[in-house]
Design a protein around this motif. Structure first.
Motif, PDB file in Angstrom:
ATOM      1  N   GLU A   1       4.157   6.703  -0.150  1.00 38.16           N
ATOM      2  CA  GLU A   1       4.740   6.920   1.182  1.00 38.16           C
ATOM      3  C   GLU A   1       6.119   6.273   1.295  1.00 38.16           C
ATOM      4  O   GLU A   1       6.928   6.657   2.131  1.00 38.16           O
TER       5      GLU A   1
ATOM      6  N   ARG B   1      -9.707   0.338   0.713  1.00 41.29           N
ATOM      7  CA  ARG B   1      -9.774   0.765  -0.678  1.00 41.29           C
ATOM      8  C   ARG B   1     -10.959   0.145  -1.411  1.00 41.29           C
ATOM      9  O   ARG B   1     -11.170   0.428  -2.591  1.00 41.29           O
TER      10      ARG B   1
ATOM     11  N   THR C   1       0.808   4.457  -2.629  1.00 41.33           N
ATOM     12  CA  THR C   1       0.473   5.827  -2.236  1.00 41.33           C
ATOM     13  C   THR C   1       1.673   6.767  -2.298  1.00 41.33           C
ATOM     14  O   THR C   1       1.515   7.974  -2.151  1.00 41.33           O
TER      15      THR C   1
ATOM     16  N   ASP D   1       0.822  -1.214   0.000  1.00 41.84           N
ATOM     17  CA  ASP D   1       0.000   0.000   0.000  1.00 41.84           C
ATOM     18  C   ASP D   1       0.853   1.259   0.000  1.00 41.84           C
ATOM     19  O   ASP D   1       0.551   2.235  -0.690  1.00 41.84           O
ATOM     20  N   GLU D   2       1.935   1.240   0.785  1.00 50.63           N
ATOM     21  CA  GLU D   2       2.789   2.427   0.890  1.00 50.63           C
ATOM     22  C   GLU D   2       3.503   2.731  -0.427  1.00 50.63           C
ATOM     23  O   GLU D   2       3.742   3.895  -0.754  1.00 50.63           O
TER      24      GLU D   2
END
Length: 298
Positions: free
Chosen positions: A250, A297, A248, A244-245
């Motif tokens: 991150e 999500r 995104t 996920d990071e």
């Protein structure tokens, strides 16, 4: 013919050791040996022979394996059939620690939504425990590392390759063909667990005859990821925990494929030949997970 004697035989076949089979069955070595000897007497043939300090299958023992598997499978199916109507059908899912943390919370609600009539039981355990439970028919399907066993069917489902990641703005961001010497200059957050062969990460520096600059050595994925996110250093982390990071922004991946390729997968695993009842649902949930990444999500 006692089913427990046949199970003891299959455990010794799997572990190639009476000692390890006894540990897995929570029995003493003499008990397992006695069960094998009794089975051999009933079959009027030797199933194993001594070779050095170990034992190996005889030709007759090897011939007996498919029949032993069929007897165990039929017995388990019979038990399951007799339980029908008395209780709600239970599906038992097992997973190693990393899959338990990052995939199972996403998938379980999806499976339950499509099968309200089922009761789900979930077990989180190391790879060797999952293998034992699969062989004992205590788990319907497990998510685990690759395991070579003739009685188990496996399909690669989830990418869990180890990636080198940094915080956005890190000096290594957007650099190509990074050298081992360059990596050794940067602080490293080092995460280590039994699920991966981290010796291969060490090899990057070993080959170059340099020492990595390990500033943090931690045994928890979320702690390691948090340290990387706050700029405390770079980190080699499994894809499931940073998926996920990376999406995104991150975290940013540093390409070190010229130095190391640590490709790994999580395998859906079940006892042959019966495909688990939920198998198509599992495949569907993997597709959704790869598309969406997390429940938030959906």
């Amino acid at each position: 013919m006692n089913i427990e004697y046949i199970e003891a035989f299959m455990y010794v076949v799997h572990f190639k050791s009476i000692h390890q089979a006894a540990d897995a069955l929570f029995l003493s070595q003499p008990t397992v040996t006695a069960r094998i000897k009794t089975l051999e007497r009933e079959l009027e043939t030797e199933l194993f022979e001594r070779r050095g300090r170990g034992i190996v299958l005889t030709d007759k023992g090897r011939d007996f394996i498919p029949f032993a598997e069929q007897i165990i499978r039929t017995f388990q199916q019979g038990k399951k059939q007799l339980k029908k109507g008395n209780d709600r059908e239970e599906i038992v899912i097992g997973a190693n620690l990393i899959t338990s943390q990052y995939f199972i919370p996403f998938a379980l609600p999806l499976w339950k939504k499509d099968h309200l009539e089922l009761r789900f039981k979930f077990i989180s355990a190391p790879n060797d425990v999952l293998v034992n439970k699969l062989l004992r028919k205590e788990i319907d399907v497990a998510f685990m590392k690759e395991e070579s066993h003739h009685a188990l069917e496996q399909k690669a489902l989830l990418d869990n390759s180890v990636r080198l990641v940094v915080k956005p703005g890190h000096p290594l961001e957007n650099q190509s063909q990074v050298t081992a010497h360059k990596l050794a200059q940067e602080p490293l957050v080092f995460f280590e667990c039994e699920a991966f062969d981290w010796n291969r990460v060490h090899k990057i520096f070993e080959v170059a005859k340099i020492e990595p600059r390990i500033e943090f050595q931690v045994g928890h994925l979320e702690v390691a990821k948090s340290l990387v996110q706050t700029g405390c250093g770079m980190g080699f982390l499994p894809y499931l925990c940073i998926k996920d990071e990376l999406k995104t922004g991150e975290l940013v991946e540093v390409d070190v494929s010229h130095l190391l390729q640590l490709t790994q997968h999580i395998y859906g695993t079940y006892y042959r030949p019966d495909v688990p009842f939920l198998w198509n649902d599992i495949l569907s949930s993997v597709e959704k997970f790869n598309e969406n990444g997390s429940l938030s999500r959906l």
